[in-house]
Design an enzyme around this catalytic site. Structure first.
Site, mmCIF file in Angstrom:
data_model
loop_
_atom_site.group_PDB
_atom_site.id
_atom_site.type_symbol
_atom_site.label_atom_id
_atom_site.label_comp_id
_atom_site.label_asym_id
_atom_site.label_seq_id
_atom_site.Cartn_x
_atom_site.Cartn_y
_atom_site.Cartn_z
ATOM 1 N N PRO A 173 0.736 -1.406 0.332
ATOM 2 C CA PRO A 173 -0.215 0.140 -0.301
ATOM 3 C C PRO A 173 0.955 1.497 -0.146
ATOM 4 O O PRO A 173 -0.256 2.150 -0.542
ATOM 5 C CB PRO A 173 -0.782 0.096 1.588
ATOM 6 C CG PRO A 173 -0.269 -1.295 2.198
ATOM 7 C CD PRO A 173 0.915 -2.305 0.904
ATOM 8 N N GLU A 200 1.968 -7.678 8.585
ATOM 9 C CA GLU A 200 1.869 -6.520 8.337
ATOM 10 C C GLU A 200 3.504 -5.595 7.265
ATOM 11 O O GLU A 200 2.916 -4.775 7.314
ATOM 12 C CB GLU A 200 2.009 -5.845 9.424
ATOM 13 C CG GLU A 200 1.485 -6.671 11.116
ATOM 14 C CD GLU A 200 -0.116 -5.749 10.796
ATOM 15 O OE1 GLU A 200 -0.306 -4.744 10.472
ATOM 16 O OE2 GLU A 200 -1.015 -6.750 10.415
ATOM 17 N N ARG A 215 -2.723 -8.279 -21.174
ATOM 18 C CA ARG A 215 -3.231 -8.629 -22.390
ATOM 19 C C ARG A 215 -2.503 -6.760 -23.191
ATOM 20 O O ARG A 215 -2.646 -7.080 -24.261
ATOM 21 C CB ARG A 215 -4.502 -7.653 -21.507
ATOM 22 C CG ARG A 215 -4.629 -6.714 -20.867
ATOM 23 C CD ARG A 215 -6.125 -6.001 -20.292
ATOM 24 N NE ARG A 215 -7.146 -5.443 -21.270
ATOM 25 C CZ ARG A 215 -7.032 -4.452 -22.211
ATOM 26 N NH1 ARG A 215 -5.720 -3.604 -21.545
ATOM 27 N NH2 ARG A 215 -7.600 -3.979 -23.184
ATOM 28 N N ASP A 268 -9.016 0.943 -26.050
ATOM 29 C CA ASP A 268 -9.059 0.882 -24.822
ATOM 30 C C ASP A 268 -9.443 1.858 -24.622
ATOM 31 O O ASP A 268 -8.385 3.003 -24.699
ATOM 32 C CB ASP A 268 -8.442 -0.410 -23.925
ATOM 33 C CG ASP A 268 -9.292 -2.087 -23.803
ATOM 34 O OD1 ASP A 268 -10.310 -1.895 -23.982
ATOM 35 O OD2 ASP A 268 -8.599 -2.552 -23.998
HETATM 36 N N1 4HQ Z 1 -1.265 -4.829 1.216
HETATM 37 N N2 4HQ Z 1 -1.565 -2.487 -3.602
HETATM 38 C C1 4HQ Z 1 0.965 -6.651 1.420
HETATM 39 C C2 4HQ Z 1 -1.986 -4.225 0.410
HETATM 40 C C3 4HQ Z 1 -1.853 -3.415 -0.968
HETATM 41 C C4 4HQ Z 1 -2.342 -3.024 -2.025
HETATM 42 C C5 4HQ Z 1 -1.308 -5.008 2.289
HETATM 43 C C6 4HQ Z 1 -0.721 -5.651 0.434
HETATM 44 C C7 4HQ Z 1 -0.480 -6.320 3.039
HETATM 45 C C8 4HQ Z 1 1.182 -6.761 3.933
HETATM 46 N N3 4HQ Z 1 -0.918 -4.613 -2.162
HETATM 47 N N4 4HQ Z 1 0.458 -6.402 3.070
HETATM 48 N N5 4HQ Z 1 -3.307 -2.166 -1.626
HETATM 49 O O1 4HQ Z 1 -2.650 -3.479 0.371
HETATM 50 O O2 4HQ Z 1 -0.710 -3.942 -3.076
#
Ligand code: 4HQ
Length: 257
Positions: free
Chosen positions: A88, A115, A153, A168
């Site tokens: 994230p 985590e 794609r 697209d």
């Molecule tokens: N994760 N975009 C990996 C995500 C996430 C996201 C949460 C990834 C927890 C350990 N990954 N961990 N948004 O939420 O790619």
């Protein structure tokens, strides 16, 4: 293009690889795909991949040693690949990034659980940190599938029609025009007459207008960012003009509702 996913849940990818365009791309050798279990790189008897966070607190962290070993060994056998961590904290994935990633020979996609991964992994072994959006998943696996789907794609030959990916949404910064198929009349709603006319130029003009106006109504932010073509400006001016004529036909109503 090859994708190698590093994960503690390799089986999650089987259904993804066994359906639709992705399956076809694998069968036609347009992409290669495999999942490697990070647990196979844990040296201890119980093959542990997580540990408690330094500094305390709830939740667990992906241990660096098994993950580093998995990334190093995979990178060595796949030169020309970029290492991508799904997190994230990464840049939000979009079509432009999908195009950039599609230009590499291969991608090694690192999926965290718990985590997240030890910070020293991100720093030393990762080329791209990518997020698929502003929400929290329980692991990077679904994010890796989203990324692979969007990249696959774009690989030449992955879609049936030669130029299908170019037509697209987003390829020219606009949403797609409306689509219709049979029947001509569905629950009292007719297909626009021009699409049945066989006039290719009229159909192309209608599709451009549909694209521009759908973008204005649903995603005006995209128009703000875009360098508009002459034709696109003409469509916006035409509707602007039509709206002004409606407003001008009600003189005197200058305040209140
Ligand atoms: N994760 N975009 C990996 C995500 C996430 C996201 C949460 C990834 C927890 C350990 N990954 N961990 N948004 O939420 O790619």
């Amino acid at each position: 293009m090859f994708f190698t996913v590093l994960t503690i849940f390799p089986e999650m990818f089987d259904p993804f690889w066994q359906h639709g365009i992705v399956r076809r791309a694998i069968e036609h050798k347009i992409i290669r795909a495999s999942a490697v279990n990070i647990r196979d790189f844990a040296e201890d008897r119980h093959r542990v991949t997580d540990d408690r966070p330094y500094g305390g607190g709830s939740g667990m962290v992906m241990k660096p040693e098994p993950l580093a070993a998995a990334i190093r060994e995979t990178s060595q056998t796949l030169p020309g690949a970029k290492n991508v961590l799904l997190t994230p904290q990464g840049r939000i994935f979009n079509q432009q990034m999908a195009r950039e990633l599609a230009s590499y020979d291969g991608l090694i996609l690192v999926c965290g659980r718990y985590e997240g991964v030890d910070e020293r992994i991100c720093h030393d072994l990762i080329d791209y940190e990518i997020s698929i959006g502003g929400y929290v998943l329980t692991g990077g696996e679904l994010a890796a599938m989203v990324l692979m789907d969007a990249v696959t794609r774009l690989i030449p030959g992955a879609l049936g029609g030669e130029d299908a990916a170019e037509k697209d949404s987003f390829s020219d910064g606009l949403l797609e025009h409306a689509h219709y198929t049979r029947p001509r009349l569905f629950e009292d709603r007719a297909v626009p007459e021009v699409l049945l006319s066989g006039h290719h130029q009229d159909i192309e003009n209608w599709r451009l207008e549909s694209s521009v106006m759908r973008t204005l109504l649903k995603r005006p932010d995209l128009l703000q960012d875009k360098n508009l073509t002459r034709q696109e400006r003409r469509v916006l001016k035409k509707w602007h003009q039509a709206i002004e004529e409606i407003l001008d036909s009600h003189p005197g109503q200058t305040k209140g509702s």
